[in-house]
Design a protein around this motif. Structure first.
Motif, PDB file in Angstrom:
ATOM      1  N   VAL A   1     -26.362   2.026   6.574  1.00  0.00           N
ATOM      2  CA  VAL A   1     -27.377   2.371   5.578  1.00  0.00           C
ATOM      3  C   VAL A   1     -28.336   1.186   5.457  1.00  0.00           C
ATOM      4  CG1 VAL A   1     -27.825   3.054   3.203  1.00  0.00           C
ATOM      5  CG2 VAL A   1     -25.759   3.858   4.360  1.00  0.00           C
ATOM      6  N   ILE A   2     -29.632   1.462   5.663  1.00  0.00           N
ATOM      7  CA  ILE A   2     -30.675   0.428   5.621  1.00  0.00           C
ATOM      8  C   ILE A   2     -31.733   0.847   4.612  1.00  0.00           C
ATOM      9  CG2 ILE A   2     -32.612  -0.567   6.921  1.00  0.00           C
ATOM     10  CD1 ILE A   2     -30.832  -0.608   9.364  1.00  0.00           C
ATOM     11  N   THR A   3     -32.133  -0.072   3.775  1.00  0.00           N
ATOM     12  CA  THR A   3     -33.209   0.168   2.820  1.00  0.00           C
ATOM     13  C   THR A   3     -34.487  -0.432   3.381  1.00  0.00           C
ATOM     14  OG1 THR A   3     -31.648   0.082   0.981  1.00  0.00           O
ATOM     15  CG2 THR A   3     -33.993  -0.154   0.456  1.00  0.00           C
ATOM     16  N   THR A   4     -35.447   0.418   3.738  1.00  0.00           N
ATOM     17  CA  THR A   4     -36.699  -0.078   4.324  1.00  0.00           C
ATOM     18  C   THR A   4     -37.459  -0.891   3.277  1.00  0.00           C
ATOM     19  OG1 THR A   4     -37.850   1.964   3.707  1.00  0.00           O
ATOM     20  CG2 THR A   4     -36.882   1.874   5.895  1.00  0.00           C
ATOM     21  N   GLY A   5     -38.090  -1.952   3.760  1.00  0.00           N
ATOM     22  CA  GLY A   5     -38.788  -2.857   2.865  1.00  0.00           C
ATOM     23  C   GLY A   5     -37.904  -3.929   2.293  1.00  0.00           C
ATOM     24  N   SER A   6     -36.570  -3.812   2.502  1.00  0.00           N
ATOM     25  CA  SER A   6     -35.635  -4.799   1.975  1.00  0.00           C
ATOM     26  C   SER A   6     -34.763  -5.389   3.080  1.00  0.00           C
ATOM     27  CB  SER A   6     -34.753  -4.163   0.896  1.00  0.00           C
ATOM     28  OG  SER A   6     -33.794  -5.092   0.431  1.00  0.00           O
ATOM     29  N   THR A   7     -34.239  -4.526   3.928  1.00  0.00           N
ATOM     30  CA  THR A   7     -33.373  -4.995   5.008  1.00  0.00           C
ATOM     31  C   THR A   7     -34.215  -5.641   6.101  1.00  0.00           C
ATOM     32  OG1 THR A   7     -31.826  -3.202   4.562  1.00  0.00           O
ATOM     33  CG2 THR A   7     -31.645  -4.317   6.697  1.00  0.00           C
ATOM     34  N   SER A   8     -33.845  -6.844   6.511  1.00  0.00           N
ATOM     35  CA  SER A   8     -34.607  -7.541   7.537  1.00  0.00           C
ATOM     36  C   SER A   8     -34.245  -7.013   8.920  1.00  0.00           C
ATOM     37  CB  SER A   8     -34.346  -9.045   7.471  1.00  0.00           C
ATOM     38  OG  SER A   8     -32.996  -9.321   7.821  1.00  0.00           O
ATOM     39  N   ARG A   9     -35.197  -7.150   9.837  1.00  0.00           N
ATOM     40  CA  ARG A   9     -34.979  -6.720  11.210  1.00  0.00           C
ATOM     41  C   ARG A   9     -33.836  -7.521  11.845  1.00  0.00           C
ATOM     42  NH1 ARG A   9     -40.725  -7.434  10.995  1.00  0.00           N
ATOM     43  NH2 ARG A   9     -41.825  -5.439  10.846  1.00  0.00           N
ATOM     44  N   GLU A  10     -33.805  -8.812  11.542  1.00  0.00           N
ATOM     45  CA  GLU A  10     -32.786  -9.667  12.132  1.00  0.00           C
ATOM     46  C   GLU A  10     -31.389  -9.273  11.670  1.00  0.00           C
ATOM     47  OE1 GLU A  10     -31.669 -14.441  12.434  1.00  0.00           O
ATOM     48  OE2 GLU A  10     -33.404 -13.747  11.256  1.00  0.00           O
ATOM     49  N   ALA A  11     -31.241  -8.975  10.361  1.00  0.00           N
ATOM     50  CA  ALA A  11     -29.924  -8.608   9.830  1.00  0.00           C
ATOM     51  C   ALA A  11     -29.459  -7.285  10.418  1.00  0.00           C
ATOM     52  CB  ALA A  11     -29.971  -8.534   8.307  1.00  0.00           C
TER      53      ALA A  11
ATOM     54  N   LEU B   1     -33.699  -0.337  16.451  1.00  0.00           N
ATOM     55  CA  LEU B   1     -32.260  -0.232  16.669  1.00  0.00           C
ATOM     56  C   LEU B   1     -31.896   0.773  17.752  1.00  0.00           C
ATOM     57  CD1 LEU B   1     -30.949  -0.396  12.988  1.00  0.00           C
ATOM     58  CD2 LEU B   1     -31.323  -2.248  14.624  1.00  0.00           C
ATOM     59  N   GLN B   2     -32.833   1.664  18.118  1.00  0.00           N
ATOM     60  CA  GLN B   2     -32.564   2.668  19.156  1.00  0.00           C
ATOM     61  C   GLN B   2     -31.312   3.494  18.823  1.00  0.00           C
ATOM     62  OE1 GLN B   2     -34.653   3.227  21.852  1.00  0.00           O
ATOM     63  NE2 GLN B   2     -35.970   1.764  20.795  1.00  0.00           N
ATOM     64  N   LEU B   3     -31.253   3.958  17.572  1.00  0.00           N
ATOM     65  CA  LEU B   3     -30.141   4.783  17.091  1.00  0.00           C
ATOM     66  C   LEU B   3     -30.707   5.998  16.368  1.00  0.00           C
ATOM     67  CD1 LEU B   3     -27.754   2.035  15.613  1.00  0.00           C
ATOM     68  CD2 LEU B   3     -27.416   3.324  17.732  1.00  0.00           C
ATOM     69  N   PRO B   4     -29.913   7.082  16.265  1.00  0.00           N
ATOM     70  CA  PRO B   4     -30.367   8.224  15.464  1.00  0.00           C
ATOM     71  C   PRO B   4     -30.599   7.792  14.016  1.00  0.00           C
ATOM     72  CG  PRO B   4     -28.491   8.849  16.825  1.00  0.00           C
ATOM     73  CD  PRO B   4     -28.618   7.357  16.931  1.00  0.00           C
ATOM     74  N   VAL B   5     -31.689   8.274  13.426  1.00  0.00           N
ATOM     75  CA  VAL B   5     -32.073   7.857  12.075  1.00  0.00           C
ATOM     76  C   VAL B   5     -32.092   9.097  11.182  1.00  0.00           C
ATOM     77  CG1 VAL B   5     -33.868   6.819  10.649  1.00  0.00           C
ATOM     78  CG2 VAL B   5     -33.395   5.893  12.916  1.00  0.00           C
ATOM     79  N   PHE B   6     -31.421   8.989  10.013  1.00  0.00           N
ATOM     80  CA  PHE B   6     -31.432  10.032   8.991  1.00  0.00           C
ATOM     81  C   PHE B   6     -32.190   9.457   7.794  1.00  0.00           C
ATOM     82  CE2 PHE B   6     -27.431  10.106  11.349  1.00  0.00           C
ATOM     83  CZ  PHE B   6     -27.531  11.342  11.986  1.00  0.00           C
ATOM     84  N   GLN B   7     -33.214  10.153   7.362  1.00  0.00           N
ATOM     85  CA  GLN B   7     -34.111   9.613   6.343  1.00  0.00           C
ATOM     86  C   GLN B   7     -33.705  10.129   4.964  1.00  0.00           C
ATOM     87  OE1 GLN B   7     -38.197  10.333   7.205  1.00  0.00           O
ATOM     88  NE2 GLN B   7     -38.964   9.332   5.358  1.00  0.00           N
ATOM     89  N   LEU B   8     -33.652   9.201   3.995  1.00  0.00           N
ATOM     90  CA  LEU B   8     -33.404   9.529   2.592  1.00  0.00           C
ATOM     91  C   LEU B   8     -34.451   8.845   1.735  1.00  0.00           C
ATOM     92  CD1 LEU B   8     -29.514   9.202   2.132  1.00  0.00           C
ATOM     93  CD2 LEU B   8     -30.851  11.297   2.256  1.00  0.00           C
TER      94      LEU B   8
END
Length: 686
Positions: free
Chosen positions: A624-634, A444-451
Motif C-alpha cells: 500500500v503506497i500513498t501518493t504524494g507521501s511515499t518516496s520513490r526510493e522507499a 515499480l512495474q507492478l499491477p496497480v489498484f487505485q483507491l
C-alpha cells in the motif's frame, strides 16, 4: 514506440497541471489584482510626437567638362542608407542637442529637467523609413509638446547646417587657381627652351648615316666573297686545262666587270667624329679609298692561257686586299660604341622632351579643374540645400500613455501564471515522492489498484467498507477458489493506509462467507485491538514465547460474522529472532488450516525487519503506497527486499488524495493523523 513515449510524457504533464490547477488559477488572479492596484497609485504620463522628414533636396554641382552634376540619388548610389539613418538618429538623441533645447526653453523646465541626463531620458528617437520620429514623455502634456517641438526644430537646423555647409571659401580656392596658373607658365617655358636647344634632328641623321655605312660594308663583304669564289673556280679550270676557249675568256671578262662593280658600290668607312663630317665628305672619302681594279687584258690574249692565269692571280690578290679592308672596318669596336653612344644620347633627348610635355599638359589640366572648382564654390555659396524638414508638429496629447491599466494587469497575471507554473514544476520534479498511480506503475512495474484517500478515511472506523474495497477484493480473490490463502498487507511508510486496507479486505471477505482472520503483526504500532476493543495482553508477539502454542487462545472473535482477530500482543525485543525460528512454518500452517483467508498487517521494513521472514513463508504480499507521501526510493527498496526473499508481489494499492496542497506535502510526513485511533462502529454480532 516514439509516439507512445510522447503520449506518456503529455499525460504526465497534463496530470501535473490537473493537480496544480488551483494554484495556476489562483496565482494569476492575485498577481493581476496586485498589478491593477499598483497602477492606480502611479501618476499618468503623456506623450507628444514631432516628425522630421529627410527630403534629400540638394545636389552636387560640377562645372568641369570632365565631370557632370550629380543628384542626391546618384550621390547615394552604393552608399549604406541605413547607416545614414542611424547617424541622424544619433544626432537627434545627442546631449549637445539636449543642451540647446534646455537653453531655449529656459524656465519652462524644472531644475531637475534642466539636467541633460533627465532631459535625454524623456526623449525617444526612432527611424521609420525617411521619417525621424521624436517622442517626448512628461507628466505635463503641454510641456511634453513644447519639448518635442523645440527638439525637432533644433534637430532640423543642426542637420541642415552639418550636411550642406561649404567646407571651403572662394578666396581659398582662388589662391589655388593662381598657383596652378603659375605652375603651367613655368612648365610651358621649360618646354619651349628645350625645343630650341635640343639636337634630336641632327642626332637622328648621324645615326641613320652610320647605320647605312655599316650596312653597305656587310653587302660589299658578301659580294667580295662571291667574286673570290668565282675567281678561284676559274683559276682551277685554267690550271687544269691549258687550252683556253672563247668561253673561258668571256668568263674572265665578266668576272672583271663584276669586280669593278662591287668595288664601285663600296660605301665610306665609319667616321670617328660624325658630328664634324658631312655626308658628302663620307662619299668622297669612299671614292678615294676604293678605286676600280685595273687588270690589262688584250683582245688577243684571251685565248692564251699563259696570259690569263697571271691576270687571274692579280685579280684574286686585289679582291682579297679589298676584303681585308672591309673586315677591318667591320671589326672596329669604336664604330659600334660610337653608334650606341649616339642612340643613348637620342633617347635621353627624346625622354626629356616627353617629360616636359607631360608636365606642361598636367599643369594645364590642373589649372582648368581648379578654375571650374572656383566657379562651383561661388555658385554653392549662393545656394543653400536642405536635408531634413519638419513633417509634423507636436500636438498636446489628450490621453496618457502610461500607466496602461489593462496591459499592466494582463502582464501581472501572466507573470503570476509563470511563477505558479515554475513552482508547480519545481515541486513536482524535485519532490522525491510518487506522484500518482501512473507514476507508481512506471516506477515499480507492478499491477496497480487505485483507491481514493476518502475511501481510506471512511473505511477506518466503519463496519461497512466503501465500495472501492469491494472492487479491490474482486480483483484479488474473487476468481480464486484456493482455500487457506495467506496475504500480507504492508506499506513502505509509517502509514495507517496499510492497516485500513487489510481491515476492509478482511470485512469484505468475511461478508462473502469466507472465514477470515486478521493478524496484527505490527507490535510497534498495534491498531486492531483498539478498533475492535479487544485485549492485547496476548497476541502474535507472545505466540513464539510459549512452548505449547494453542492458537485458539490467541484468536478473538469480533462482532462481524466470519471475522477473527489475532492482536499484536505486547512489544517484544526478540520478535525478529522468533520469526526466523523453526516454529514459524508450523504456526502459519496451524492458522491457515482453520481459515479460508489469513491477512497480516506488519510494520514497514524501515521500522522493523519482521515482515521479511514472514513474507518468505506467505503466498502473497500487497503493498500500500500513498501518493504524494511515499518516496520513490522507499518504494523501490521495499520491492527489492521482498523480491530478494522470493516473495510473490500481488500488486500495489495506490492511495490518491483529491488534492494535496504544497504546505500539506511539506508537512504530511510529520502531521498525518491516524484514522485507526477511533473504535470500529458497532456492528450486530453474528
Amino acid at each position: 514506440m516514439e509516439s507512445d513515449e510522447i503520449q506518456i510524457d503529455l499525460a504526465k504533464y497534463l496530470d501535473i497541471i490537473r493537480r496544480w490547477l488551483w494554484l495556476l488559477i489562483l496565482a494569476p488572479i492575485l498577481a493581476g489584482a496586485v498589478g491593477f492596484a499598483i497602477t492606480l497609485f502611479i501618476s499618468p504620463t503623456f506623450e507628444a510626437e514631432a516628425d522630421v522628414a529627410s527630403v534629400k533636396s540638394f545636389s552636387q554641382l560640377s562645372l568641369s567638362p570632365d565631370y557632370k552634376t550629380l543628384s542626391e540619388a546618384q550621390l547615394t548610389q552604393g552608399l549604406d542608407v541605413s547607416a545614414r539613418q542611424k547617424a541622424l538618429v544619433a544626432i537627434a538623441h545627442s546631449g549637445d542637442l539636449a543642451s540647446t533645447v534646455a537653453d531655449e526653453l529656459g524656465s519652462t523646465l524644472t531644475p531637475q529637467e534642466h539636467q541633460l541626463a533627465s532631459l535625454v531620458a524623456m526623449v525617444t528617437v526612432s527611424a521609420d523609413g525617411d521619417l525621424i520620429r521624436i517622442k517626448v514623455q512628461n507628466r505635463d502634456p503641454q510641456k511634453a509638446a513644447k519639448i518635442a517641438e523645440a527638439w525637432a526644430n533644433n534637430f532640423a537646423e543642426r542637420v541642415n547646417q552639418l550636411y550642406t555647409e561649404t567646407p571651403t571659401t572662394s578666396d581659398q580656392v582662388q589662391s589655388q587657381v593662381d598657383q596652378t596658373w603659375q605652375n603651367y607658365q613655368t612648365a610651358e617655358a621649360a618646354l619651349t627652351q628645350f625645343v630650341g636647344q635640343n639636337q634630336i634632328d641632327s642626332l637622328s641623321r648621324d645615326i641613320e648615316a652610320r647605320q647605312k655605312a655599316i650596312g653597305d660594308l656587310y653587302a660589299s663583304q658578301q659580294n667580295l666573297d662571291r667574286l673570290l669564289q668565282d675567281a678561284h673556280s676559274l683559276q682551277d679550270v685554267v690550271s687544269k686545262d691549258p687550252t683556253v676557249s672563247n668561253d673561258l675568256g668571256n668568263r674572265l671578262a665578266m668576272l672583271l666587270l663584276r669586280a669593278n662593280a662591287a668595288v664601285l658600290s663600296y660605301s665610306a668607312p665609319v667616321i670617328t667624329n660624325p658630328s664634324s663630317v658631312s655626308p658628302n665628305a663620307v662619299a668622297s672619302d669612299s671614292s678615294r679609298s676604293m678605286l676600280p681594279i685595273q687588270v690589262q687584258l688584250a683582245s688577243g690574249s684571251l685565248s692564251d692561257s699563259s696570259q690569263i692565269l697571271p691576270d687571274l692571280q692579280d685579280l684574286i690578290a686585289s679582291l682579297e686586299a679589298r676584303r681585308k679592308l672591309v673586315e677591318s672596318q667591320l671589326s672596329d669596336p669604336s664604330a659600334q660604341a660610337q653608334l650606341l653612344a649616339l642612340q643613348k644620347q637620342l633617347e635621353q633627348q627624346t625622354a626629356k622632351r616627353q617629360e616636359l610635355t607631360t608636365a606642361r599638359d598636367l599643369a594645364w589640366s590642373t589649372y582648368k579643374t581648379m578654375a571650374s572648382k572656383l566657379e562651383e564654390v561661388k555658385a554653392s555659396q549662393q545656394a543653400t540645400g536642405t536635408i531634413v524638414r519638419i513633417a509634423g508638429s507636436a500636438v498636446v496629447p489628450d490621453l496618457p500613455v502610461a500607466p496602461r491599466k489593462s496591459v499592466n494587469t494582463v502582464l501581472a497575471a501572466l507573470a503570476g501564471l509563470l511563477v505558479a507554473a515554475a513552482v508547480a514544476f519545481v515541486v513536482e520534479f524535485r519532490d522525491p515522492s510518487l506522484r500518482s498511480s501512473k507514476d507508481v506503475a512506471e516506477r515499480l512495474q507492478l499491477p496497480v489498484f487505485q483507491l481514493r484517500e476518502s475511501a481510506i478515511s471512511q473505511g477506518a472506523g466503519s463496519s461497512s467498507p466503501p465500495q472501492a474495497f469491494y472492487g479491490l477484493w474482486a480483483n484479488l480473490f474473487l476468481n480464486s477458489k484456493e482455500p487457506g490463502r495467506m496475504l500480507i498487507v504492508m506499506s513502505p511508510d509509517e502509514d495507517a493506509s496499510a492497516s485500513v486496507t487489510a481491515l476492509n479486505l478482511g470485512i469484505v471477505a468475511a461478508q462473502s462467507g469466507r472465514s477470515v482472520v486478521l493478524v496484527d503483526a505490527n507490535a510497534a504500532q498495534p491498531s486492531l485491538d483498539r478498533l475492535f476493543d479487544l485485549s492485547n495482553s496476548r497476541g502474535w508477539s507472545t505466540a513464539f514465547a510459549e512452548e505449547d502454542t494453542n492458537l485458539a487462545d490467541y484468536m478473538q472473535a469480533t462482532r462481524i460474522k466470519n471475522l477473527t482477530v489475532i492482536t499484536s500482543g505486547p512489544a517484544a525485543a526478540n520478535l525478529s529472532q522468533a520469526l526466523i525460528s523453526p516454529r514459524l512454518p508450523s504456526i502459519l500452517e496451524a492458522i491457515r488450516s482453520k481459515f479460508d483467508l489469513v491477512i497480516f498487517t506488519c510494520a514497514p521494513l524501515s521500522v522493523a525487519a519482521d515482515a521479511l521472514p514472514l513474507a518468505k513463508c506467505i503466498g502473497g504480499v500487497l503493498v500500500v503506497i500513498t501518493t504524494g507521501s511515499t518516496s520513490r526510493e522507499a518504494a523501490a527498496q521495499l520491492k527489492d527486499q521482498l523480491q530478494s526473499v522470493g516473495t510473490n508481489l500481488l500488486g500495489v494499492v495506490a492511495v490518491e488524495g483529491t488534492r494535496v496542497s504544497l504546505l500539506t506535502r511539506l508537512t504530511r510526513r510529520t502531521t498525518r493523523s491516524n484514522p485507526l485511533t477511533n473504535k470500529l462502529d458497532r456492528a450486530p454480532a453474528s
